[in-house]
Scaffold this active site. Structure first.
Site, PDB file in Angstrom:
ATOM      1  N   HIS A  51      -4.424  -8.611  -3.980  1.00 34.21           N
ATOM      2  CA  HIS A  51      -3.430  -7.356  -4.697  1.00 34.21           C
ATOM      3  C   HIS A  51      -2.553  -6.880  -3.900  1.00 34.21           C
ATOM      4  O   HIS A  51      -1.423  -7.096  -4.744  1.00 34.21           O
ATOM      5  CB  HIS A  51      -4.518  -5.468  -3.883  1.00 34.21           C
ATOM      6  CG  HIS A  51      -4.091  -5.208  -4.976  1.00 34.21           C
ATOM      7  ND1 HIS A  51      -4.078  -3.604  -6.042  1.00 34.21           N
ATOM      8  CD2 HIS A  51      -2.710  -3.867  -4.035  1.00 34.21           C
ATOM      9  CE1 HIS A  51      -3.384  -2.896  -6.096  1.00 34.21           C
ATOM     10  NE2 HIS A  51      -2.502  -2.426  -4.731  1.00 34.21           N
ATOM     11  N   GLU A  52      -2.383  -7.173  -2.226  1.00 27.65           N
ATOM     12  CA  GLU A  52      -1.595  -6.900  -1.271  1.00 27.65           C
ATOM     13  C   GLU A  52      -0.388  -8.107  -1.644  1.00 27.65           C
ATOM     14  O   GLU A  52       0.502  -7.955  -1.488  1.00 27.65           O
ATOM     15  CB  GLU A  52      -2.097  -6.788  -0.052  1.00 27.65           C
ATOM     16  CG  GLU A  52      -2.663  -5.749   0.711  1.00 27.65           C
ATOM     17  CD  GLU A  52      -2.014  -4.655  -0.432  1.00 27.65           C
ATOM     18  OE1 GLU A  52      -0.754  -4.292   0.369  1.00 27.65           O
ATOM     19  OE2 GLU A  52      -2.808  -3.288  -0.150  1.00 27.65           O
ATOM     20  N   HIS A  95       2.154  -7.418  -4.415  1.00 29.84           N
ATOM     21  CA  HIS A  95       3.309  -6.178  -4.413  1.00 29.84           C
ATOM     22  C   HIS A  95       3.950  -7.299  -3.651  1.00 29.84           C
ATOM     23  O   HIS A  95       4.914  -7.082  -3.967  1.00 29.84           O
ATOM     24  CB  HIS A  95       2.456  -5.416  -3.438  1.00 29.84           C
ATOM     25  CG  HIS A  95       2.036  -4.233  -3.758  1.00 29.84           C
ATOM     26  ND1 HIS A  95       1.803  -3.549  -5.078  1.00 29.84           N
ATOM     27  CD2 HIS A  95       0.683  -3.820  -3.756  1.00 29.84           C
ATOM     28  CE1 HIS A  95       1.269  -2.698  -5.382  1.00 29.84           C
ATOM     29  NE2 HIS A  95       0.572  -3.027  -3.952  1.00 29.84           N
ATOM     30  N   ASP A 141      -0.582   3.536  -6.566  1.00 29.26           N
ATOM     31  CA  ASP A 141       0.575   2.774  -6.485  1.00 29.26           C
ATOM     32  C   ASP A 141       0.975   3.541  -8.370  1.00 29.26           C
ATOM     33  O   ASP A 141       1.938   3.308  -8.723  1.00 29.26           O
ATOM     34  CB  ASP A 141       0.077   1.305  -6.811  1.00 29.26           C
ATOM     35  CG  ASP A 141      -0.617   1.011  -6.177  1.00 29.26           C
ATOM     36  OD1 ASP A 141       0.193   0.752  -4.923  1.00 29.26           O
ATOM     37  OD2 ASP A 141      -1.261  -1.051  -6.171  1.00 29.26           O
TER      38      ASP A 141
END
Length: 212
Positions: free
Chosen positions: A17-18, A21, A96
């Site tokens: 997930h990170e 980003h 988000d």
């Protein structure tokens, strides 16, 4: 500070997930943003954090339509990474989605950036001067216009999500490399992140000379 322990599966999901980003932010130059640090060390309710720094001041004149659309891409890229890698999504992207939806709605209702509705601002804001902040916003448009606003907001979000997903699919090796590095080290600073995805690292800070 670590606020909770994650299972190996949770840690892997957060890492991708990170990484989503960070990779999307680095590969979307029109967002004019720099990755400063990425971590999968839990903080409060967040499983991980990606720190981003604007490359220039965020004034009204600098926040163009293209720049805001680009920002939506990296905001939604965490969820996109989950879908690409795990063929499923978690509820971890709720903040988000909220932020991206707020920006898209502002683009349509306040900034006149909708192709369908054109350069019109919808909604009346009421302020309490002595409090120095906005307290209410009235609706000065019809239900039909409200439906069009909702439709345009959805189009902007879905377009940005599709772009984020395709960007990560095209650069999956970078996504995987960053996620693996996070699983090994837990935190990457700007230079480490750039090295992992093959971009030039920032020069090391100059060392002050010691007196003779």
């Amino acid at each position: 500070r670590r606020s909770r322990l994650m299972t190996p599966r949770e840690k892997e999901i957060v890492a991708y997930h990170e990484a989503g980003h960070a990779v999307a932010a680095a590969l979307t130059p029109e967002a004019e943003i720099s990755v400063q640090k990425v971590t999968i060390v839990p903080r409060g309710m967040a499983g991980g954090v990606t720190w981003l720094t604007p490359e220039k001041d965020e004034t009204a004149l600098s926040m163009t339509k293209k720049r805001m659309e680009a920002q939506l891409v990296y905001m939604l890229a965490g969820r996109a990474a989950e879908e690409i890698v795990f063929e499923d999504v978690t509820a971890g992207a709720v903040s988000d989605l909220e932020r991206a939806s707020q920006i898209a709605r502002s683009m349509v209702r306040q900034y006149g950036m909708s192709d369908e509705l054109g350069p019109v601002s919808y909604g009346e804001r009421s302020d309490l001067v002595f409090l120095g902040r906005e307290i209410a916003e009235g609706r000065n448009y019809s239900e039909k216009v409200a439906e069009k606003i909702d439709s345009e907001v959805s189009k902007i979000i879905l377009r940005a999500y599709s772009r984020a997903k395709q960007l990560l699919i095209d650069n999956r090796e970078k996504l995987v490399a960053v996620a693996k590095a996070l699983l090994e080290r837990e935190t990457l600073d700007a230079n480490e992140f750039k090295a992992v995805i093959g971009l030039a690292a920032l020069p090391a800070p100059a060392q002050n000379a010691l007196p003779a």
